[in-house]
Design a protein around this motif. Structure first.
Motif, PDB file in Angstrom:
ATOM      1  N   ALA A  88       0.840  -1.211   0.000  1.00 47.48           N
ATOM      2  CA  ALA A  88       0.000   0.000   0.000  1.00 47.48           C
ATOM      3  C   ALA A  88       0.872   1.257   0.000  1.00 47.48           C
ATOM      4  O   ALA A  88       0.552   2.248  -0.668  1.00 47.48           O
ATOM      5  CB  ALA A  88      -0.945  -0.008   1.207  1.00 47.48           C
ATOM      6  N   GLU A  89       2.012   1.220   0.724  1.00 54.60           N
ATOM      7  CA  GLU A  89       2.947   2.369   0.707  1.00 54.60           C
ATOM      8  C   GLU A  89       3.487   2.569  -0.708  1.00 54.60           C
ATOM      9  O   GLU A  89       3.583   3.693  -1.187  1.00 54.60           O
ATOM     10  CB  GLU A  89       4.126   2.124   1.656  1.00 54.60           C
ATOM     11  CG  GLU A  89       3.771   2.180   3.126  1.00 54.60           C
ATOM     12  CD  GLU A  89       4.972   1.880   4.027  1.00 54.60           C
ATOM     13  OE1 GLU A  89       4.907   2.230   5.198  1.00 54.60           O
ATOM     14  OE2 GLU A  89       5.966   1.280   3.561  1.00 54.60           O
ATOM     15  N   GLU A  90       3.835   1.463  -1.347  1.00 52.60           N
ATOM     16  CA  GLU A  90       4.364   1.558  -2.725  1.00 52.60           C
ATOM     17  C   GLU A  90       3.322   2.123  -3.670  1.00 52.60           C
ATOM     18  O   GLU A  90       3.624   2.976  -4.504  1.00 52.60           O
ATOM     19  CB  GLU A  90       4.758   0.175  -3.228  1.00 52.60           C
ATOM     20  CG  GLU A  90       6.217  -0.135  -3.053  1.00 52.60           C
ATOM     21  CD  GLU A  90       6.515  -1.557  -3.459  1.00 52.60           C
ATOM     22  OE1 GLU A  90       6.118  -1.952  -4.565  1.00 52.60           O
ATOM     23  OE2 GLU A  90       7.118  -2.274  -2.643  1.00 52.60           O
ATOM     24  N   GLY A  93       3.093   5.643  -3.910  1.00 54.34           N
ATOM     25  CA  GLY A  93       4.249   6.303  -4.500  1.00 54.34           C
ATOM     26  C   GLY A  93       5.339   6.625  -3.505  1.00 54.34           C
ATOM     27  O   GLY A  93       6.149   7.524  -3.720  1.00 54.34           O
ATOM     28  N   ARG A  94       5.368   5.894  -2.388  1.00 53.54           N
ATOM     29  CA  ARG A  94       6.389   6.204  -1.383  1.00 53.54           C
ATOM     30  C   ARG A  94       7.796   5.907  -1.901  1.00 53.54           C
ATOM     31  O   ARG A  94       8.065   4.830  -2.413  1.00 53.54           O
ATOM     32  CB  ARG A  94       6.147   5.391  -0.116  1.00 53.54           C
ATOM     33  CG  ARG A  94       7.265   5.602   0.865  1.00 53.54           C
ATOM     34  CD  ARG A  94       6.940   5.182   2.239  1.00 53.54           C
ATOM     35  NE  ARG A  94       8.098   5.400   3.090  1.00 53.54           N
ATOM     36  CZ  ARG A  94       8.142   5.066   4.355  1.00 53.54           C
ATOM     37  NH1 ARG A  94       7.089   4.535   4.919  1.00 53.54           N
ATOM     38  NH2 ARG A  94       9.217   5.282   5.056  1.00 53.54           N
ATOM     39  N   GLN A  95       8.686   6.881  -1.737  1.00 49.58           N
ATOM     40  CA  GLN A  95      10.097   6.700  -2.078  1.00 49.58           C
ATOM     41  C   GLN A  95      10.850   6.565  -0.760  1.00 49.58           C
ATOM     42  O   GLN A  95      10.565   7.277   0.185  1.00 49.58           O
ATOM     43  CB  GLN A  95      10.638   7.944  -2.802  1.00 49.58           C
ATOM     44  CG  GLN A  95       9.787   8.451  -3.943  1.00 49.58           C
ATOM     45  CD  GLN A  95      10.034   7.673  -5.225  1.00 49.58           C
ATOM     46  OE1 GLN A  95      11.156   7.252  -5.470  1.00 49.58           O
ATOM     47  NE2 GLN A  95       8.985   7.474  -6.008  1.00 49.58           N
ATOM     48  N   LEU A 105       3.138   8.207   2.341  1.00 43.64           N
ATOM     49  CA  LEU A 105       2.400   7.294   3.215  1.00 43.64           C
ATOM     50  C   LEU A 105       3.362   6.417   4.000  1.00 43.64           C
ATOM     51  O   LEU A 105       4.282   5.826   3.429  1.00 43.64           O
ATOM     52  CB  LEU A 105       1.476   6.403   2.356  1.00 43.64           C
ATOM     53  CG  LEU A 105       0.575   5.434   3.126  1.00 43.64           C
ATOM     54  CD1 LEU A 105      -0.407   6.178   4.037  1.00 43.64           C
ATOM     55  CD2 LEU A 105      -0.200   4.532   2.158  1.00 43.64           C
ATOM     56  N   ASP A 106       3.124   6.344   5.301  1.00 45.30           N
ATOM     57  CA  ASP A 106       3.879   5.429   6.166  1.00 45.30           C
ATOM     58  C   ASP A 106       2.860   4.595   6.920  1.00 45.30           C
ATOM     59  O   ASP A 106       1.961   5.143   7.560  1.00 45.30           O
ATOM     60  CB  ASP A 106       4.733   6.246   7.148  1.00 45.30           C
ATOM     61  CG  ASP A 106       5.580   5.353   8.047  1.00 45.30           C
ATOM     62  OD1 ASP A 106       6.138   4.347   7.557  1.00 45.30           O
ATOM     63  OD2 ASP A 106       5.680   5.666   9.248  1.00 45.30           O
ATOM     64  N   LEU A 107       2.979   3.286   6.799  1.00 43.12           N
ATOM     65  CA  LEU A 107       2.068   2.394   7.526  1.00 43.12           C
ATOM     66  C   LEU A 107       2.893   1.486   8.422  1.00 43.12           C
ATOM     67  O   LEU A 107       3.732   0.723   7.932  1.00 43.12           O
ATOM     68  CB  LEU A 107       1.258   1.540   6.537  1.00 43.12           C
ATOM     69  CG  LEU A 107       0.318   2.298   5.604  1.00 43.12           C
ATOM     70  CD1 LEU A 107      -0.351   1.339   4.621  1.00 43.12           C
ATOM     71  CD2 LEU A 107      -0.742   3.077   6.381  1.00 43.12           C
ATOM     72  N   ASP A 108       2.696   1.597   9.719  1.00 43.58           N
ATOM     73  CA  ASP A 108       3.445   0.776  10.671  1.00 43.58           C
ATOM     74  C   ASP A 108       2.495  -0.157  11.408  1.00 43.58           C
ATOM     75  O   ASP A 108       1.402   0.255  11.817  1.00 43.58           O
ATOM     76  CB  ASP A 108       4.171   1.664  11.684  1.00 43.58           C
ATOM     77  CG  ASP A 108       5.308   2.455  11.048  1.00 43.58           C
ATOM     78  OD1 ASP A 108       5.904   1.960  10.072  1.00 43.58           O
ATOM     79  OD2 ASP A 108       5.581   3.571  11.521  1.00 43.58           O
ATOM     80  N   LEU A 109       2.943  -1.389  11.575  1.00 42.42           N
ATOM     81  CA  LEU A 109       2.159  -2.350  12.359  1.00 42.42           C
ATOM     82  C   LEU A 109       2.524  -2.118  13.828  1.00 42.42           C
ATOM     83  O   LEU A 109       3.646  -2.406  14.250  1.00 42.42           O
ATOM     84  CB  LEU A 109       2.503  -3.771  11.881  1.00 42.42           C
ATOM     85  CG  LEU A 109       1.779  -4.939  12.511  1.00 42.42           C
ATOM     86  CD1 LEU A 109       0.270  -4.727  12.596  1.00 42.42           C
ATOM     87  CD2 LEU A 109       2.083  -6.215  11.733  1.00 42.42           C
TER      88      LEU A 109
HETATM   89 MG    MG Z   1       7.181   2.765   8.630  1.00 40.33          MG
END
Ligand code: MG
Ligand code: ADP
Length: 184
Positions: A88-90, A93-95, A105-109
């Motif tokens: 989902a981050e990719e 367009g996350r670089q 976008l940053d998604l952390d568990l």
């Molecule tokens: Mg993260």
């Protein structure tokens, strides 16, 4: 897969580039699966936080973040779930050019029910969970009575000096829990 057993997990979401609210809303929508392997069951208010970079100047140089926390019910095991979050981050367009740089976008568990582990690619609970106001405040707003895996109460951490000295302000922005077509 968890062999049909659903587990509760919490996802920390952040965005500091472009339409930040839209990136967070899209992240919720891309997590919510039509096969119901991931269901979004709750979402916190949106908080705004200065950029925490590698140097103090970074907070003036880069735009502030929007942060929120989602509660999900997952059939996916922790590593599978992390892979989905990275996808989902990719898609957003996350670089990964700079450590702690601005990001779409940053998604952390943050937490996964019943699991504690320490691998470099996945540490649970997330190592920053109790250090960062932008994670703790939205998580506490969503789940005020949460008990951590070590038995500590989440709300105790809200009063710690390390949290109190950080800025994280609740905004009036709202995220919506995605619905399945048949629920609409
Ligand atoms: Mg993260
Ligand atoms: P940060 O979230 O600290 O800004 P990144 O999103 O670039 O940094 O993540 C760096 C690495 O952290 C990822 O490669 C991932 O494998 C690892 N990681 C370890 N534990 C977790 C976790 N609980 N949630 C998300 N990523 C994690």
């Amino acid at each position: 897969m968890n062999c049909g057993e659903r587990k509760t997990a919490y996802i920390g979401m952040g965005s500091s580039l472009g339409n930040r609210l839209q990136f967070l809303q899209n992240a919720l929508c891309s997590m919510h699966r039509s096969d119901q392997s991931i269901q979004v069951t709750g979402v916190s208010p949106v908080y705004e936080t200065p950029h925490m970079g590698l140097t103090p100047e970074d907070s003036e140089r880069y735009p502030p973040h929007f942060n929120a926390v989602a509660r999900i019910s997952s059939l996916l095991a922790p590593r599978q779930l992390l892979a989905e979050l990275q996808l989902a981050e990719e898609k957003a367009g996350r670089q990964r050019e700079q450590k702690w740089g601005p990001r779409t976008l940053d998604l952390d568990l943050l937490l996964y029910e019943g699991v504690q582990m320490h691998a470099p690619e996945l540490t649970l609970p997330h190592p920053g969970l109790l250090q960062r106001a932008f994670v703790l405040l939205p998580l506490a707003a969503l789940e005020p009575k949460l008990i951590l895996p070590d038995g500590a109460r989440l709300e105790e951490w809200l009063h710690k000096p390390i949290i109190k000295k950080q800025q994280a302000v609740q905004t009036r922005q709202q995220l919506h829990i995605p619905q399945y077509a048949e629920e609409m």
